[in-house]
Design a protein around this motif. Structure first.
Motif, PDB file in Angstrom:
ATOM      1  N   CYS A 124       0.815  -1.227   0.000  1.00  0.00           N
ATOM      2  CA  CYS A 124       0.000   0.000   0.000  1.00  0.00           C
ATOM      3  C   CYS A 124       0.846   1.274   0.000  1.00  0.00           C
ATOM      4  O   CYS A 124       0.379   2.325  -0.441  1.00  0.00           O
ATOM      5  N   TYR A 215      -7.317  -3.490   2.898  1.00  0.00           N
ATOM      6  CA  TYR A 215      -6.510  -2.513   2.162  1.00  0.00           C
ATOM      7  C   TYR A 215      -5.610  -3.197   1.147  1.00  0.00           C
ATOM      8  O   TYR A 215      -5.381  -2.668   0.050  1.00  0.00           O
ATOM      9  N   ARG A 218      -7.667  -4.159  -1.928  1.00  0.00           N
ATOM     10  CA  ARG A 218      -7.951  -2.961  -2.724  1.00  0.00           C
ATOM     11  C   ARG A 218      -6.734  -2.544  -3.541  1.00  0.00           C
ATOM     12  O   ARG A 218      -6.845  -2.209  -4.729  1.00  0.00           O
ATOM     13  N   ALA A 219      -5.563  -2.566  -2.901  1.00  0.00           N
ATOM     14  CA  ALA A 219      -4.339  -2.160  -3.589  1.00  0.00           C
ATOM     15  C   ALA A 219      -3.975  -3.147  -4.690  1.00  0.00           C
ATOM     16  O   ALA A 219      -3.497  -2.744  -5.759  1.00  0.00           O
ATOM     17  N   SER A 220      -4.206  -4.437  -4.461  1.00  0.00           N
ATOM     18  CA  SER A 220      -3.849  -5.443  -5.459  1.00  0.00           C
ATOM     19  C   SER A 220      -4.764  -5.395  -6.678  1.00  0.00           C
ATOM     20  O   SER A 220      -4.362  -5.795  -7.779  1.00  0.00           O
ATOM     21  N   LEU A 221      -5.970  -4.894  -6.504  1.00  0.00           N
ATOM     22  CA  LEU A 221      -6.900  -4.791  -7.626  1.00  0.00           C
ATOM     23  C   LEU A 221      -6.554  -3.626  -8.548  1.00  0.00           C
ATOM     24  O   LEU A 221      -6.961  -3.605  -9.712  1.00  0.00           O
ATOM     25  N   ARG A 222      -5.809  -2.652  -8.018  1.00  0.00           N
ATOM     26  CA  ARG A 222      -5.480  -1.474  -8.822  1.00  0.00           C
ATOM     27  C   ARG A 222      -4.287  -1.693  -9.741  1.00  0.00           C
ATOM     28  O   ARG A 222      -4.276  -1.195 -10.864  1.00  0.00           O
ATOM     29  N   LEU A 223      -3.274  -2.422  -9.265  1.00  0.00           N
ATOM     30  CA  LEU A 223      -2.055  -2.604 -10.051  1.00  0.00           C
ATOM     31  C   LEU A 223      -1.704  -4.084 -10.173  1.00  0.00           C
ATOM     32  O   LEU A 223      -1.842  -4.847  -9.217  1.00  0.00           O
ATOM     33  N   ASN A 226       1.086  -5.116  -7.731  1.00  0.00           N
ATOM     34  CA  ASN A 226       0.578  -5.342  -6.380  1.00  0.00           C
ATOM     35  C   ASN A 226      -0.140  -6.686  -6.283  1.00  0.00           C
ATOM     36  O   ASN A 226      -0.074  -7.363  -5.256  1.00  0.00           O
ATOM     37  N   ARG A 227      -0.831  -7.057  -7.380  1.00  0.00           N
ATOM     38  CA  ARG A 227      -1.539  -8.327  -7.395  1.00  0.00           C
ATOM     39  C   ARG A 227      -0.556  -9.487  -7.278  1.00  0.00           C
ATOM     40  O   ARG A 227      -0.806 -10.475  -6.574  1.00  0.00           O
TER      41      ARG A 227
END
Length: 312
Positions: A124, A215, A218-223, A226-227
């Motif tokens: 994050c 959190y 959420r962060a992994s779904l954006r990039l 991160n996933r």
């Protein structure tokens, strides 16, 4: 009854034929040695490889070391009992086992909480991560983890030692604090209150871990990057937490409110030992498979050793 120091407890669960107990001994010994091997392999790999000297791998080493402590609190006495005609343990030996098991349980929860916090910062807040998790903070978190766990264990054992005992039979294959408390002929309200404090404390830690995962998801779904981090480091972490917490919760609830049915007692013994057997065994395996850096280094080390043996 005599002084507690003179008490010898009788453990339940190993009353079987000699042939069966010998088979169980071989299986338990192999399982114990394999548990030690996989944990030490991961620890040594991280220690020897400079590129793995990062917070996540250091915390993982601590988790593996704690796993060795947890397994060692259970297997040696079990192995001795499988080869003995009478499965007994002294009062001092029982308290020692309780203390080590306590330390293992508390350190496991706290270590998983620290690892969740580390993953939260890494995924994050990736840009601030080196500043937020320097070597000094890693060392401080490890120190607090062990100090907190040791303090909780010491208090629990001290509260147990003050109780006079009226019975000697423990309905498990190893010593646990609540089983000894139930043998007391005195008021155990203080022990019950302390148990509730511990349950609340570590349930709160579990809650913090779950919040951090909200959190993280959420962060992994954006990039995509991160996933990848989430799948490699957070999924095995979450699996470890679920297995450990569920087995421990079942044992705690059943030890207090379960019946004494023979069939249920066998199931209880198997599930009670799960938190001492399964996490120490699967933690290094799951992380070793999911973390590419560790997996590739272990494979490289074993391949290099094989080549050396071939040359000689």
């Amino acid at each position: 009854m005599e002084n507690n120091s003179e008490v010898v407890f009788v453990l339940q669960g190993l009353n079987d034929s000699l042939t069966n107990r010998q088979m169980y001994f071989v299986f338990a010994l192999m399982l114990y040695l394999f548990t030690i091997f996989v944990n030490l392999t991961l620890i040594v790999t991280v220690c020897l490889e400079r590129t793995l000297h990062e917070p996540i791998y250091i915390f993982l080493c601590n988790l593996c070391f704690n796993g060795i402590c947890g397994a060692s609190s259970f297997y040696p006495k079990l192995l001795h009992g499988l080869l003995s005609d009478s499965n007994v343990i002294t009062y001092a030996g029982c308290l020692t086992q309780i203390f080590v098991v306590y330390c293992y349980v508390f350190c496991e929860f706290t270590s998983l909480t620290v690892m969740a916090y580390d993953r939260y910062l890494a995924i994050c807040k990736p840009l601030q991560y080196p500043m937020l998790m320097p070597v000094q903070r890693v060392a401080l978190l490890l120190l607090l983890t062990w100090c907190f766990s040791l303090l909780e264990a010491i208090i629990g054992v001290i509260l147990t030692t003050r109780l006079p005992l009226c019975r000697r039979h423990i309905n498990k294959i190893f010593c646990t604090n609540w089983e000894v408390v139930k043998l007391s002929c005195a008021n155990t309200n203080v022990n019950s209150i302390y148990s509730l404090v511990l349950i609340f404390s570590h349930s709160s830690q579990t809650g913090l871990i779950l919040v951090s995962y909200i959190y993280l998801v959420r962060a992994s779904l954006r990039l995509a990057s991160n996933r990848k981090k989430f799948v490699q480091t957070c999924v095995p972490h979450l699996a470890t937490l679920i297995i450990f917490a569920s087995s421990l919760m079942f044992d705690s609830i059943y030890a207090r409110y379960g019946g004494d049915s023979g069939t249920l007692q066998v199931v209880q013994n198997l599930l009670a030992a799960e938190f001492l057997v399964v996490p120490p065994l699967i933690n290094p395996i799951i992380y070793g498979i999911n973390l590419h850096q560790i997996r590739s280094r272990i494979i490289l080390n074993f391949s290099h050793k094989r080549e050396i043996h071939k040359k000689h």
